[in-house]
Design an enzyme around this catalytic site. Structure first.
Site, mmCIF file in Angstrom:
data_model
loop_
_atom_site.group_PDB
_atom_site.id
_atom_site.type_symbol
_atom_site.label_atom_id
_atom_site.label_comp_id
_atom_site.label_asym_id
_atom_site.label_seq_id
_atom_site.Cartn_x
_atom_site.Cartn_y
_atom_site.Cartn_z
ATOM 1 N N MET A 27 -9.883 -40.685 2.073
ATOM 2 C CA MET A 27 -9.641 -39.889 2.732
ATOM 3 C C MET A 27 -10.439 -39.098 2.750
ATOM 4 O O MET A 27 -10.917 -37.253 3.188
ATOM 5 C CB MET A 27 -8.945 -39.303 1.365
ATOM 6 C CG MET A 27 -7.869 -39.646 0.788
ATOM 7 S SD MET A 27 -6.520 -38.228 -0.368
ATOM 8 C CE MET A 27 -7.858 -38.368 -2.007
ATOM 9 N N HIS A 34 -18.296 -45.625 0.627
ATOM 10 C CA HIS A 34 -17.131 -45.959 1.187
ATOM 11 C C HIS A 34 -17.733 -46.817 2.284
ATOM 12 O O HIS A 34 -17.261 -47.568 2.998
ATOM 13 C CB HIS A 34 -16.826 -43.841 1.998
ATOM 14 C CG HIS A 34 -15.596 -43.015 1.656
ATOM 15 N ND1 HIS A 34 -16.269 -42.277 0.664
ATOM 16 C CD2 HIS A 34 -14.334 -43.472 1.230
ATOM 17 C CE1 HIS A 34 -15.413 -41.378 -0.031
ATOM 18 N NE2 HIS A 34 -14.146 -42.362 -0.012
ATOM 19 N N GLY A 147 -11.112 -49.985 -3.009
ATOM 20 C CA GLY A 147 -13.058 -49.614 -3.872
ATOM 21 C C GLY A 147 -12.068 -50.339 -5.623
ATOM 22 O O GLY A 147 -10.981 -49.502 -5.873
ATOM 23 N N LYS A 149 -13.157 -48.791 -8.025
ATOM 24 C CA LYS A 149 -13.345 -47.068 -8.690
ATOM 25 C C LYS A 149 -11.714 -47.193 -9.589
ATOM 26 O O LYS A 149 -11.655 -46.882 -10.509
ATOM 27 C CB LYS A 149 -14.390 -46.059 -8.229
ATOM 28 C CG LYS A 149 -14.318 -45.247 -8.718
ATOM 29 C CD LYS A 149 -14.962 -43.746 -8.138
ATOM 30 C CE LYS A 149 -14.552 -43.129 -8.546
ATOM 31 N NZ LYS A 149 -13.403 -42.065 -7.725
ATOM 32 N N ASP A 150 -11.368 -47.233 -8.270
ATOM 33 C CA ASP A 150 -9.747 -46.821 -8.820
ATOM 34 C C ASP A 150 -9.103 -48.369 -9.091
ATOM 35 O O ASP A 150 -7.611 -48.687 -7.496
ATOM 36 C CB ASP A 150 -9.261 -46.383 -6.906
ATOM 37 C CG ASP A 150 -9.647 -45.163 -7.082
ATOM 38 O OD1 ASP A 150 -10.297 -43.752 -7.555
ATOM 39 O OD2 ASP A 150 -11.205 -44.893 -6.309
ATOM 40 N N VAL A 176 -19.464 -48.425 -7.053
ATOM 41 C CA VAL A 176 -20.620 -48.051 -6.343
ATOM 42 C C VAL A 176 -20.883 -47.176 -7.035
ATOM 43 O O VAL A 176 -20.625 -45.693 -6.944
ATOM 44 C CB VAL A 176 -20.789 -47.532 -4.850
ATOM 45 C CG1 VAL A 176 -22.173 -47.741 -4.857
ATOM 46 C CG2 VAL A 176 -20.490 -48.903 -4.184
ATOM 47 N N SER A 186 -16.265 -38.418 -3.958
ATOM 48 C CA SER A 186 -16.045 -37.191 -3.045
ATOM 49 C C SER A 186 -15.977 -36.078 -4.460
ATOM 50 O O SER A 186 -16.690 -34.526 -4.117
ATOM 51 C CB SER A 186 -14.825 -37.051 -2.117
ATOM 52 O OG SER A 186 -14.544 -38.432 -1.896
HETATM 53 P P1 AMP Z 1 -11.221 -42.291 -1.523
HETATM 54 O O1 AMP Z 1 -11.372 -41.753 -0.473
HETATM 55 O O2 AMP Z 1 -11.840 -41.892 -2.596
HETATM 56 O O3 AMP Z 1 -9.780 -42.115 -0.972
HETATM 57 O O4 AMP Z 1 -11.652 -43.866 -1.428
HETATM 58 C C1 AMP Z 1 -11.159 -44.823 -0.970
HETATM 59 C C2 AMP Z 1 -11.416 -45.493 -0.804
HETATM 60 O O5 AMP Z 1 -12.820 -45.851 -1.473
HETATM 61 C C3 AMP Z 1 -10.529 -46.318 -2.483
HETATM 62 O O6 AMP Z 1 -10.482 -48.036 -2.207
HETATM 63 C C4 AMP Z 1 -12.006 -45.551 -3.139
HETATM 64 O O7 AMP Z 1 -11.795 -47.323 -4.650
HETATM 65 C C5 AMP Z 1 -12.382 -46.281 -2.683
HETATM 66 N N1 AMP Z 1 -13.830 -45.574 -3.324
HETATM 67 C C6 AMP Z 1 -14.372 -44.192 -3.262
HETATM 68 N N2 AMP Z 1 -15.701 -44.278 -4.411
HETATM 69 C C7 AMP Z 1 -15.839 -45.767 -4.133
HETATM 70 C C8 AMP Z 1 -16.764 -45.684 -5.490
HETATM 71 N N3 AMP Z 1 -17.481 -45.127 -5.897
HETATM 72 N N4 AMP Z 1 -17.098 -47.629 -5.498
HETATM 73 C C9 AMP Z 1 -16.284 -48.544 -4.830
HETATM 74 N N5 AMP Z 1 -15.206 -47.833 -4.095
HETATM 75 C C10 AMP Z 1 -14.904 -46.381 -3.848
#
Ligand code: AMP
Length: 274
Positions: A27, A34, A147, A149-150, A176, A186
């Site tokens: 996003m 990322h 990730g 994380k989710d 991470v 974010s």
């Molecule tokens: P988002 O932009 O928050 O939707 O995240 C995009 C992708 O990045 C998703 O697959 C998240 O799980 C991954 N992601 C976000 N933050 C982390 C993190 N700290 N460690 C690993 N993956 C992450």
């Protein structure tokens, strides 16, 4: 690096991308977490393959329209970061080009998404599944990196791919963290300095609790540790089966201790595998 905004143009551009196509859905508001996913995508695609990053604040996965509006969109620095990582194509559509006003199809997962973040964010994982399937179809990717994380999102997407025979390999990347242990997000930039200084307690609480033997003690320890701070409000803290994501009271199978914690209106998630 190509930057594509419309799904129609994407179809044309995709046909010019060589080799294995690996997608990293995001996003935006890209951080080091990322970027590590993008590096894994590059490794997976190999020297002759292609890395695609999507940047799309998906409105249908938010329960509050104000959150969609408030979501940071630093597009220039995101594009510079992608360029720097050797990304081949960035897909950054407007919501109006992704969703028809009278759209009537949603991809819905009904088991793994029922608890945890799904319980407090109704419709969230339907929105995630729907956009991820659309991104898979639009990019024709062979693999996609997500990730850990989710972890609930990862489990739901793996289930979607399994149950709908989606021909995309799902590649996980470990969480991470900042040097002080806080999972990168974010949303961290929306914490006040005082909240940011307090937030590593989430990971600390999970780690300390994970060293205990008894499930009830584990939950109580983590809850107390987080609640000791007057800045936090626990959304949920649960012990769940790592495969089914259903609540468990034993540690006989791989188990996850997962939490979501509010600092004012900023909601942070973290988990640890026991
Ligand atoms: P988002 O932009 O928050 O939707 O995240 C995009 C992708 O990045 C998703 O697959 C998240 O799980 C991954 N992601 C976000 N933050 C982390 C993190 N700290 N460690 C690993 N993956 C992450």
């Amino acid at each position: 690096m190509k930057v594509v905004e419309s799904p129609a143009t994407l179809r044309q551009e995709i046909s010019t991308l060589p080799g294995k196509r690996v997608l990293v859905p995001t996003m935006g508001a890209l951080h080091e977490g990322h970027l590590q996913l993008i590096r894994l995508a590059r490794q997976t695609a190999g020297p002759h393959g292609s890395v695609i990053v999507s940047i799309f604040v998906n409105p249908i996965q938010f329960d509050r329209p104000s959150d969609v509006a408030a979501y940071p969109r630093p597009m220039d620095s995101d594009l510079a970061a992608c360029e720097n990582e050797g990304v081949d194509l960035v897909f950054a559509p407007q919501a109006s080009s992704m969703y028809h006003p009278d759209r009537s199809i949603t991809v819905s997962e009904s088991l793994l998404s029922s608890g945890l973040c799904g319980a407090t964010r109704p419709g969230h994982f339907d929105g995630v599944c729907t956009v991820v399937l659309k991104l898979f179809l639009l990019t024709g990717c062979h693999a996609a990196v997500f990730g850990e994380k989710d972890f609930q999102q990862l489990a739901v997407i793996r289930r979607m791919v399994r149950d709908l025979d989606v021909p995309v390999e799902i590649i996980p990347h470990p969480t991470v963290r900042e040097p002080d242990g806080l999972a990168m997000s974010s949303r961290n930039s929306r914490l006040s300095p005082e909240q940011r200084a307090d937030a590593p307690r989430i990971q600390q609480a999970l780690k300390n609790a994970a060293s205990l033997k008894n499930p009830a003690d584990i939950l109580a320890s983590a809850r107390n540790h987080i609640q000791t701070s007057p800045l936090t409000r626990i959304d949920y803290i649960e012990l769940i089966d790592a495969e089914t994501l259903q609540p468990t009271t034993t540690l006989s199978r791989p188990t996850i201790l997962a939490t979501a914690v509010f600092y004012n209106d900023v909601r942070l998630i973290d988990h640890i595998t026991l």
